[in-house]
Write a protein that holds these residues in place. Sequence first.
Motif, short mmCIF file in Angstrom:
data_model
loop_
_atom_site.label_atom_id
_atom_site.label_comp_id
_atom_site.label_asym_id
_atom_site.label_seq_id
_atom_site.Cartn_x
_atom_site.Cartn_y
_atom_site.Cartn_z
N PHE A 101 0.83 -1.21 0.00
CA PHE A 101 0.00 0.00 0.00
C PHE A 101 0.86 1.25 0.00
O PHE A 101 0.47 2.29 -0.56
N MET A 102 2.03 1.18 0.61
CA MET A 102 2.98 2.28 0.51
C MET A 102 3.41 2.48 -0.94
O MET A 102 3.48 3.61 -1.44
N GLY A 103 3.67 1.37 -1.62
CA GLY A 103 4.04 1.45 -3.03
C GLY A 103 2.91 1.98 -3.91
O GLY A 103 3.15 2.72 -4.87
N LEU A 104 1.67 1.65 -3.58
CA LEU A 104 0.52 2.14 -4.34
C LEU A 104 0.30 3.63 -4.12
O LEU A 104 -0.07 4.37 -5.05
N ALA A 105 0.54 4.09 -2.91
CA ALA A 105 0.33 5.51 -2.61
C ALA A 105 1.37 6.39 -3.29
O ALA A 105 1.10 7.56 -3.59
N THR A 106 2.55 5.85 -3.57
CA THR A 106 3.64 6.66 -4.11
C THR A 106 3.33 7.24 -5.49
O THR A 106 3.42 8.46 -5.67
N PRO A 107 2.95 6.46 -6.50
CA PRO A 107 2.63 7.06 -7.80
C PRO A 107 1.38 7.94 -7.74
O PRO A 107 1.30 8.95 -8.44
N LEU A 108 0.41 7.57 -6.93
CA LEU A 108 -0.80 8.38 -6.80
C LEU A 108 -0.47 9.77 -6.27
O LEU A 108 -0.92 10.80 -6.82
N SER A 109 0.34 9.84 -5.24
CA SER A 109 0.72 11.12 -4.65
C SER A 109 1.62 11.91 -5.59
O SER A 109 1.51 13.14 -5.69
#
Length: 438
Positions: A298-306
């Motif tokens: 979930f940390m990895g998913l939040a990175t490109p979104l942010s």
Amino acid sequence: MSTSPLSPARADPSGVARQTSTARVIFASFIGTAIEFYDFYVYATAAALVIGPVFFPHGSATAQALSAFVTFGIAFVARPIGSFLFGHFGDRIGRKSTLVASLLVMGLSTTLIGFLPGYDALGSIAPILLCVLRFGQGIGLGGEWGGAALLATEYAPAGRRGWFGMFPQLGPSVGFLASNGLFFGLALTLSDSQFREWGWRVPFVVSAALVALGLYVRLKIAETPAFKAAVERKERVRVPVLTLLAKHGWPTLLGSLSMVVCYTLFYISTVFSLSYGVSALHIPRQTFLGMLCIAVVFMGLATPLSAWASDRFGRKPVLIVGIVAAILSGFTMAPLLGSGSLPLVLLFLVIELFLMGATFAPMGALLPELFPTSVRYTGAGVAYNLGGILGASVAPYIAQVLAARGGLTWVGAYVSTAAFVSLIGVLCMRETRDTNLM
């Protein structure tokens, strides 16, 4: 026809060469931070699980954990020194050669920890050598992130710097997943005695092969366009750190404060929570490591979104939203982590690491954007690593003390306070999205 990372777009009317070289630069910035953070997280996980008993076999389990977390903090003291050292050469000589050197220092220190005998074999010399190698880890990482971020952002096209700066920010997620996944596999296949005797050393030794891969990739890249332009304009300064302190102290301070929330969220939710979950909540080591592997996705998913949002709406708005959420997340620690319920513990880890990714992603572009080319390597690295001292060096230690004296409610208040410190830094900062890095 040249196909180097610095080849201009007109060199290939079809744009193929430009696309290929861009992909190479992105991968080089990503793979280096992934390897460097793999090395760093390997030690963080080992500190939570075995460093205390192996190198500090004295007193209670709490005393051993505190001793291990002290060695964990040593690297964060070394990181600003590394950013000064490598930043000097990165701003004077170039990004590429400096990034190669930082990777070598970090990788060699990590590999040697894997071969270091414990207290039973060397006595008091063992923890001393451990501290020396841990200091070397910090020196190497201190020079790594700033160069990787510059490699990506100084080559990014207009309007997409946040997206390009996201790739070195993905490195930590992948590095953590690799290190934690390896420890998880060892926990499943080895007995506790085997793991404590030799199994914990395997991830450290594996680092040598990963460093060889990183060196191969980085030796094939060239200098960034921004640095080449600065050389041609004769803009390099003799001592970058002196120029930084004399003319750019305020953005350095604000950049450091903005990083505190990222470090605190990550190391409280991984290093401290792992130690607390295994020792106080009696959750099996392999179970907790498995939950961390899920949460870091979930940390990895939040990175490109942010990162995408920071290009769309600006760095400050995205960070303010993420930091306010981090402040509120501190209130969830006691009811979620303290419950001991596996679903609730996993929910806490997912929340904290998602917010870490959301606040961490814009930093890949924001910190380089705070400084001119002549001191950008030094400035971005120093701000990043001073934030590490404030947000991570003593975070697991303080959390351990707070948990022992006041419980998880106090630890949650510590997380909220750290996030509030970052909020102040971001609110005082100028918006950097439209800054020209050339």
